[in-house]
Design a protein around this motif. Structure first.
Motif, PDB file in Angstrom:
ATOM      1  N   VAL A 129      -2.969  78.746 117.919  1.00  0.00           N
ATOM      2  CA  VAL A 129      -3.545  77.409 118.010  1.00  0.00           C
ATOM      3  C   VAL A 129      -4.755  77.492 118.933  1.00  0.00           C
ATOM      4  O   VAL A 129      -4.628  77.902 120.083  1.00  0.00           O
ATOM      5  N   PHE A 130      -5.914  77.136 118.386  1.00  0.00           N
ATOM      6  CA  PHE A 130      -7.157  77.249 119.148  1.00  0.00           C
ATOM      7  C   PHE A 130      -7.374  75.990 119.980  1.00  0.00           C
ATOM      8  O   PHE A 130      -6.786  74.941 119.731  1.00  0.00           O
ATOM      9  N   LEU A 178       8.245  67.177 112.510  1.00  0.00           N
ATOM     10  CA  LEU A 178       8.331  67.654 113.893  1.00  0.00           C
ATOM     11  C   LEU A 178       7.096  67.223 114.687  1.00  0.00           C
ATOM     12  O   LEU A 178       7.195  66.887 115.864  1.00  0.00           O
ATOM     13  N   LEU A 179       5.937  67.223 114.030  1.00  0.00           N
ATOM     14  CA  LEU A 179       4.702  66.874 114.736  1.00  0.00           C
ATOM     15  C   LEU A 179       4.199  65.469 114.417  1.00  0.00           C
ATOM     16  O   LEU A 179       3.117  65.078 114.854  1.00  0.00           O
ATOM     17  N   GLY A 180       4.994  64.735 113.639  1.00  0.00           N
ATOM     18  CA  GLY A 180       4.638  63.340 113.379  1.00  0.00           C
ATOM     19  C   GLY A 180       3.335  63.176 112.620  1.00  0.00           C
ATOM     20  O   GLY A 180       2.506  62.340 112.968  1.00  0.00           O
ATOM     21  N   GLU A 182      -5.166  76.924 125.343  1.00  0.00           N
ATOM     22  CA  GLU A 182      -5.523  75.618 125.913  1.00  0.00           C
ATOM     23  C   GLU A 182      -5.585  74.526 124.851  1.00  0.00           C
ATOM     24  O   GLU A 182      -6.629  73.900 124.663  1.00  0.00           O
ATOM     25  N   PRO A 183      -4.483  74.293 124.156  1.00  0.00           N
ATOM     26  CA  PRO A 183      -4.540  73.345 123.032  1.00  0.00           C
ATOM     27  C   PRO A 183      -4.833  71.917 123.481  1.00  0.00           C
ATOM     28  O   PRO A 183      -5.198  71.094 122.654  1.00  0.00           O
ATOM     29  N   GLY A 186      -3.149  71.284 113.612  1.00  0.00           N
ATOM     30  CA  GLY A 186      -3.383  72.695 113.915  1.00  0.00           C
ATOM     31  C   GLY A 186      -2.092  73.406 114.322  1.00  0.00           C
ATOM     32  O   GLY A 186      -1.849  74.548 113.923  1.00  0.00           O
ATOM     33  N   ILE A 187      -1.272  72.723 115.103  1.00  0.00           N
ATOM     34  CA  ILE A 187      -0.006  73.316 115.541  1.00  0.00           C
ATOM     35  C   ILE A 187       0.949  73.469 114.359  1.00  0.00           C
ATOM     36  O   ILE A 187       1.563  74.523 114.160  1.00  0.00           O
TER      37      ILE A 187
END
Lengths: 362, 228
Positions: free
Chosen positions: A84-85, A122-124, A161-162, A145-146
């Protein structure tokens, strides 16, 4: 198969050198923490294979990803990792679903351990699937992205550093999702950050990097409480303790949190939580004062019997930092040199720590 | 007087030449542009300058060297002769080779700008999502560089249609083989057939204007050309 992440990396650029030998737990969250230019991102990029350490050995849970002594270098697309950038870097020519499926469809069906549905809930982000990336908020983009990285069913998740590109509100929007990852998925995560609050909240293991070298690597509670590290300097110095909920006082709306492997507990205002739930909290050194007596004539809620371990000079000459032991849990107190002399502090001395405030990290 | 069969043959040959040249240029130009947009080699400057030469050289200079190279005593000419292909001068194949060189910068530069604008990040993202280099090219680079491909194709095609000097030098003026619209106009003027020259010249003018109008009305394609 050893559940460990080993990374020995040597990089020599004209203006920067990295030389680390890391042995990290193969589960939970490891934070690579340091100022910008400390080498934490280079470290992460080398582990991913996006940069090639001239001299490197990388082994993740038994699998060798790089071994320059034997000319082994797995290109990034052959490493089972998720990355994850800092900026979500979604593909602009694909909608959210296209972005999510990009990695998913390149994983053999037998190797998939998470479905699109699971990742999006999970990430909504279920409601965003048909959106174009430029129609998303910064926080939504980062969540996509995640999820996109998770959908490659990685055996190691790397995050650079997301949250750094997001404002405080977006940060607090994403942190709970990261905590869910930590609690619900069994994927080791290496998390690069220069923000101590994120690290204190998420990390189980802390690597402190400075000028391309690892100054310390260990469990978060121990590492943050070490006085020999620059972490102890500055206003932010403090400890992170992972306790568990003991009881809830509905009348005063206070929960009691028991310190690990100890009879000691602290109380903090919070809504009801189930007893036994693990709870992480931070005590900053500047919020801890010391007294020779268990002074009950005060509004301070939490008083713990402690033993003095050592003291060092703080970042200014008026203060000292004192490392304390509260029945196995480390505590730091930042007090004036004057008070130190008044109390005649010495190693092994027993006294009382008064804790002005406790920050729950969840 | 209406355009005759020789004129129609010239138009047909021109379209054939420009289409073939454009296809070849997209195939040849893509790796060159990709390399130029990514490399840190010292060769980037020299190669970039060579690719850009046709922008500034008189077409007759390019045509002259090609004539020597492809002719019976040139290196390429010797090779094609030894392969039993004869020489490529004054043939359609020779014209295609000349056109590819002559229009190269008009395709390479928009592509190079488009590739450079993508930057390294999407390629890194693709790699961490398990896409290998070829996979990344087709699934990320190609779609993201589409405006550059459109601009390059249009410019390459239009520029080839408009060439004259190179054609005359290496192709001569052989009907249905190397006689394109621009040389046909020249023939008409030489023979004082101004009416026929008008037809063809007018058609070229309208064609060029329409192409450029399309290009400049499309914001995406234009930005790929100017590199903005």
């Amino acid at each position: 198969m050893s559940v460990r992440i080993e990374a020995r990396l040597k990089v020599n650029y004209a203006e920067f050198a990295l030389d680390v030998d890391l042995d990290l737990p193969g589960r939970g969250v490891t934070a690579l923490y340091g100022h910008s230019g400390s080498g934490k991102t280079t470290c992460l990029r080398c582990i991913a294979g996006l940069e090639k350490a001239a001299d490197g050995y990388i082994r993740v849970n038994g699998e060798v990803w790089q071994d320059s002594a034997n000319h082994v270098f797995l290109p990034p697309h052959k490493r089972p990792l998720g990355y994850v950038f800092q900026e979500a870097s979604l593909f602009p020519h694909l909608d959210v679903e296209g972005n999510l499926r990009f990695g998913l469809k390149r994983i053999a069906e037998g190797d998939r351990r998470i479905t699109l549905q699971q990742a999006t809930s999970l990430l909504g982000i279920d409601h965003l699937l048909s959106r174009a990336p430029d129609k998303l908020s910064g926080g939504e983009r980062q969540r996509v992205g995640i999820a996109r990285a998770l959908l490659t069913s990685p055996r190691l998740l790397l995050m650079d550093e997301p949250l750094a590109a997001l404002d405080a509100q977006r940060k607090s929007e994403i942190l709970p999702y990261l905590e869910r990852l930590h609690d619900e998925l069994d994927i080791p995560l290496i998390y690069v950050s220069h923000a101590q609050d994120e690290v204190a909240r998420l990390a189980d293991h802390l690597v402190l990097l400075s000028d391309g070298k690892a100054l310390a690597s260990g469990p978060i509670g121990e590492t943050l409480a070490r006085l020999d590290l620059p972490l102890a300097m500055g206003d932010d110095a403090g400890v992170v303790i992972e306790g568990s909920v003991l009881a809830y006082d509905a009348a005063y709306q206070l929960i009691t949190v028991q310190l690990p492997r100890s009879q000691l507990s602290i109380r903090v205002s919070h809504s009801a939580l189930a007893p036994g739930k693990p709870l992480r909290f931070k005590v900053q050194a500047r919020d801890v004062s010391l007294s020779l007596q268990p002074d009950a004539q005060s509004s301070i809620l939490n008083r713990l019997p402690v033993t003095v371990i050592e003291e060092i000079a703080a970042d200014n000459t008026a203060h000292v930092l004192v490392r304390l032991d509260a029945d196995g849990s480390p505590l730091l107190a930042r007090i004036t040199r004057y008070s130190r002399d008044q109390l005649q502090l010495a190693a092994g001395q027993r006294l009382w720590a008064q804790i002005k405030s406790v920050a729950l990290l969840a | 007087m209406l355009p005759g069969s020789a004129d129609l043959a010239a138009i047909w040959l021109t379209l054939k030449l420009a289409s073939l040249t454009t296809v070849i240029l997209l195939i040849v130009g893509t790796p060159i542009a990709l390399w130029l947009s990514r490399t840190r080699s010292w060769l980037k400057g020299p190669i970039g300058a060579v690719v850009a030469l046709p922008l500034v050289l008189p077409p007759t200079v390019i045509g002259f060297y090609l004539l020597l190279l492809l002719g019976p005593n040139g290196a390429m000419g010797q090779l094609t002769q030894s392969l039993g292909l004869g020489t490529l001068t004054f043939s359609f194949t020779g014209l295609v080779i000349g056109s590819v060189l002559y229009s190269l910068p008009f395709v390479v530069q928009p592509l190079q700008n488009a590739f450079a604008a993508i930057g390294p990040r999407p390629l890194e993202v693709a790699a961490t999502l398990r896409a290998g280099p070829w996979d990344t090219f087709f699934s990320v680079i190609l779609p993201l560089a589409r405006p550059g491909f459109i601009t390059g194709a249009i410019l390459g095609f239009a520029h080839t249609v408009g060439e004259f000097g190179v054609v005359l030098m290496i192709g001569g003026n052989i009907p249905e083989k190397t006689r394109v619209v621009s040389t046909q106009i020249y023939n008409h003027v030489e023979s004082m057939e101004y009416a026929q020259a008008h037809w063809l010249a007018g058609a070229m003018l309208v064609f060029s204007f329409v192409v450029l109008l399309a290009l400049y009305s499309s914001g995406k394609a234009r930005s790929a050309w100017s590199g903005a």
